[in-house]
Motif scaffolding. Structure first.
Motif, short mmCIF file in Angstrom:
data_model
loop_
_atom_site.label_atom_id
_atom_site.label_comp_id
_atom_site.label_asym_id
_atom_site.label_seq_id
_atom_site.Cartn_x
_atom_site.Cartn_y
_atom_site.Cartn_z
N PRO A 199 -58.04 -1.89 68.58
CA PRO A 199 -59.05 -1.66 68.77
C PRO A 199 -59.38 -2.98 70.21
O PRO A 199 -58.64 -3.79 69.94
N ARG A 200 -59.67 -2.53 70.95
CA ARG A 200 -60.45 -3.93 72.24
C ARG A 200 -60.79 -4.84 71.01
O ARG A 200 -62.04 -4.14 70.66
N GLY A 201 -60.42 -6.09 71.65
CA GLY A 201 -61.24 -7.16 70.81
C GLY A 201 -60.10 -7.85 69.74
O GLY A 201 -60.47 -8.69 68.76
N SER A 202 -59.22 -6.87 69.36
CA SER A 202 -58.45 -7.23 68.30
C SER A 202 -56.94 -7.70 68.95
O SER A 202 -56.02 -8.08 67.78
N TYR A 203 -57.06 -7.82 70.12
CA TYR A 203 -55.49 -7.77 70.91
C TYR A 203 -56.20 -8.66 72.14
O TYR A 203 -57.14 -8.27 72.49
N LEU A 204 -55.24 -9.39 72.98
CA LEU A 204 -55.43 -10.34 74.25
C LEU A 204 -54.25 -10.23 74.69
O LEU A 204 -52.85 -10.76 74.05
N VAL A 205 -54.21 -10.06 75.74
CA VAL A 205 -53.27 -10.24 76.90
C VAL A 205 -53.15 -11.95 77.96
O VAL A 205 -53.82 -11.50 78.60
N ARG A 206 -52.77 -12.52 77.15
CA ARG A 206 -52.66 -13.92 77.52
C ARG A 206 -51.79 -14.15 79.10
O ARG A 206 -50.60 -14.10 78.77
N VAL A 207 -51.92 -14.08 79.96
CA VAL A 207 -51.37 -14.91 81.55
C VAL A 207 -51.39 -15.94 81.36
O VAL A 207 -51.72 -16.85 82.06
N ASN A 208 -50.31 -16.35 82.36
CA ASN A 208 -49.68 -17.98 82.71
C ASN A 208 -48.66 -17.88 84.01
O ASN A 208 -48.53 -16.58 84.25
N ASN A 209 -48.50 -18.92 84.18
CA ASN A 209 -47.63 -18.89 85.59
C ASN A 209 -46.55 -20.04 84.94
O ASN A 209 -46.78 -21.51 85.35
N ARG A 210 -44.89 -20.02 85.33
CA ARG A 210 -44.50 -20.69 84.78
C ARG A 210 -44.56 -21.88 86.09
O ARG A 210 -44.19 -22.87 85.84
N LYS A 211 -44.66 -21.86 87.20
CA LYS A 211 -44.80 -22.32 88.86
C LYS A 211 -45.93 -23.66 88.45
O LYS A 211 -45.82 -24.78 88.38
N VAL A 212 -47.31 -23.28 87.82
CA VAL A 212 -48.80 -24.43 87.26
C VAL A 212 -47.45 -25.33 85.66
O VAL A 212 -47.73 -26.26 85.99
N LEU A 213 -46.72 -24.70 84.87
CA LEU A 213 -46.40 -25.71 84.03
C LEU A 213 -45.59 -26.44 84.72
O LEU A 213 -45.34 -27.97 84.39
N ASP A 214 -44.64 -25.91 85.85
CA ASP A 214 -43.34 -26.95 86.08
C ASP A 214 -44.23 -28.01 87.45
O ASP A 214 -44.38 -29.21 87.49
N GLY A 215 -45.84 -27.33 87.89
CA GLY A 215 -46.24 -28.00 88.90
C GLY A 215 -47.05 -29.61 87.13
O GLY A 215 -46.92 -30.90 88.20
N VAL A 216 -47.62 -29.02 86.28
CA VAL A 216 -47.64 -30.03 85.37
C VAL A 216 -47.32 -30.68 85.26
O VAL A 216 -47.08 -32.66 85.62
#
Length: 506
Positions: free
Chosen positions: A165-182
């Motif tokens: 059900p909704r609320g029992s999962y989450l699709v988490r999104v990032n970008n490797r360019k953000v991590l490379d920038g860090v």
């Protein structure tokens, strides 16, 4: 006196570690689950493709160890012309080879899905197997953030189609360019800093397991598992200054509002061109998924998502089950990630010598099935077995085989009992163990009258619950075992199967 001949030793039946056998119930549950995922993928316009289990080792990706014998991480062998071949590590690298090889014949962008087992030559442990199933979907030939957004939406749809059900999962999104920038912002560019970069990424990856103070230790001097008394194992830190650790945490800290996550990344990475490109792509993905009605309770920006494989070049996403449950011993269980993926713009380019953008998503079928089973979200009961025709008279096997053939010709699963027919009770026990919906019995008396005995095992199994209600019990008992004309056998069996919802093909 001559020596007695040695008794031959029995071969010990044993299974290698990290592998598992699977029975009918497990296989049936997997089939139902993959059918559901396939329907979602096809709804998004993806088409099936299959690649072999083995590939040339150099085709599987730069993340493999560069050794004379590539035996870390993958299972490898040399063929007769001394070429190294490996069992596939995932389903993405073989797809990259396939697309490059068939480039001119494929529509671009090329949208495909595939399911299959992958193999990891790693130390087995709880939840870590050497063979497990994945189900992937990929879009090759599109650099648009819309392709990444679509993967995230499809991942969310697949979870809900599987009963989460909704609320029992989450699709988490990032970008490797953000991590490379860090990493650029804190001065960890260049080959000489490869080890420290990996240490920083591993620390970020543990943000959902440890409190911030413990992450600071991993970014700084290091961390003792058992506290500062030195009794636990020591994990060496990245050796960052307090200021640099502040930058890392400022970007990757979990935030409920994706706008806050974007703003923080934008602030800390204002001087990084790579980081800014990553922020811009994340912002575009967020706008696209929101416009399609996917709120932050389903898809959310999370700059702490790392993903392990080195070939990711842009957006990365991970599907996490957020609900907690208990195992069979009553211990709390949190499932964590059950799928993920990202953009890998360099993988097909290795074969083509030109830029080929690509993005993909993979569901860990084996891991997700274990989670769904524990949550009671998947039917683990085996499918019904075949109708069993018993052997009452040994000299009339041809008659019984004719009955079996008539059922099979009508699209009904059926088998003749092939064990020792001496004991009818054993034949009925066999039918029970085969999960048979019904059995057919014909003795000499029934043969003389042109009849057969039809025994409804599903109805019979429920009789013990009715023993307190004598009239109903007798009525159901009469229904569970009836004599019918032999010519009506097929139609009578069909009625029993239809009554209990047992599938048969017309």
């Amino acid at each position: 006196m001559a020596d007695k001949p040695k008794k031959p030793q029995k071969l010990r039946a044993r299974l290698p570690r990290g592998l598992g056998d699977r029975g009918p119930a497990d296989i049936a549950a997997t089939r139902r689950m993959t059918d559901t995922i396939r329907e979602v993928y096809e709804r998004y316009g993806f088409e099936p493709v299959e690649t072999p289990t083995m590939e040339f080792t150099d085709a599987l990706g730069k993340f493999l160890p560069d050794q004379d014998r590539p035996n870390e991480g993958v299972f490898s062998f040399q063929d007769d012309d001394e070429q190294w071949i490996s069992l596939r590590y995932d389903l993405t690298a073989p797809l990259a080879r396939y697309v490059a090889e068939h480039w001119d014949a494929l529509p671009k962008p090329y949208r495909s899905y595939r399911a299959g087992y992958v193999y990891r030559n790693e130390k087995p442990g709880p939840g870590r197997f050497r063979q497990f199933m994945q189900f992937d979907a990929d879009t090759v030939g599109s650099a648009s953030p819309a392709a990444d957004a679509e993967m995230c939406m499809m991942a969310a749809d697949a979870m809900e189609a599987l009963g989460i059900p909704r609320g029992s999962y989450l699709v988490r999104v990032n970008n490797r360019k953000v991590l490379d920038g860090v990493l650029e912002a804190i001065g960890l560019g260049g080959e000489e800093n490869t080890g420290r970069r990996l240490t920083v990424l591993r620390a970020i990856d543990k943000m959902d397991k440890f409190p911030v103070d413990e992450i600071k230790k991993l970014l700084g001097p290091g961390r003792w598992d058992g506290g500062e008394d030195g009794k636990g194992d020591f994990t060496k830190g990245a050796g960052l200054s307090v200021a640099d650790a502040h930058v890392v945490l400022g970007v990757t800290e979990k935030r409920d509002d994706w706008n806050d996550a974007i703003a923080a990344a934008d602030l800390y990475l204002s001087k990084s061109e790579t980081g800014q490109a990553g922020v811009s792509e994340l912002e575009e993905i967020a706008k696209l998924v929101r416009a399609s009605g996917y709120g932050p309770d389903r898809i959310n920006i999370d700059p702490s998502v790392v993903r392990g494989l080195e070939y990711y070049t842009g957006a990365v996403y991970e599907v996490e089950l957020t609900l907690e449950t208990k195992d069979e011993k009553g211990r709390p269980v949190r499932f964590g990630s059950v799928g993920g993926g990202g953009r890998y713009d360099g993988l097909v380019s290795r074969f083509r010598g030109e830029p080929v953008p690509a993005t993909g998503f993979s569901i860990g079928v084996s891991r997700l099935q274990a989670a769904l089973t524990l949550l009671g979200k998947i039917d683990t009961t085996p499918d019904f077995g075949p109708v069993v025709v018993t052997v009452f008279d040994r000299d009339r096997v041809a008659d019984y085989q004719k009955m079996v053939a008539s059922l099979r010709n009508a699209g009904i699963r059926a088998e003749l009992y092939l064990g020792n027919p001496k004991n009818m009770g054993n034949q009925l026990k066999y039918a029970d163990r085969r999960n048979s919906p019904c059995v057919i019995i014909q003795g000499s008396d029934e043969k003389a009258t042109g009849e057969v005995m039809l025994k409804d095992l599903i109805l019979g199994a429920g009789l013990s619950d009715l023993e307190g209600d004598r009239d109903t019990y007798l009525q159901k008992q009469a229904e569970a075992q009836t004599k019918i004309a032999e010519n009506d056998l097929v139609s009578a069996v069909r009625k029993i199967l239809d009554k209990h919802g047992v599938k048969w093909s017309s």
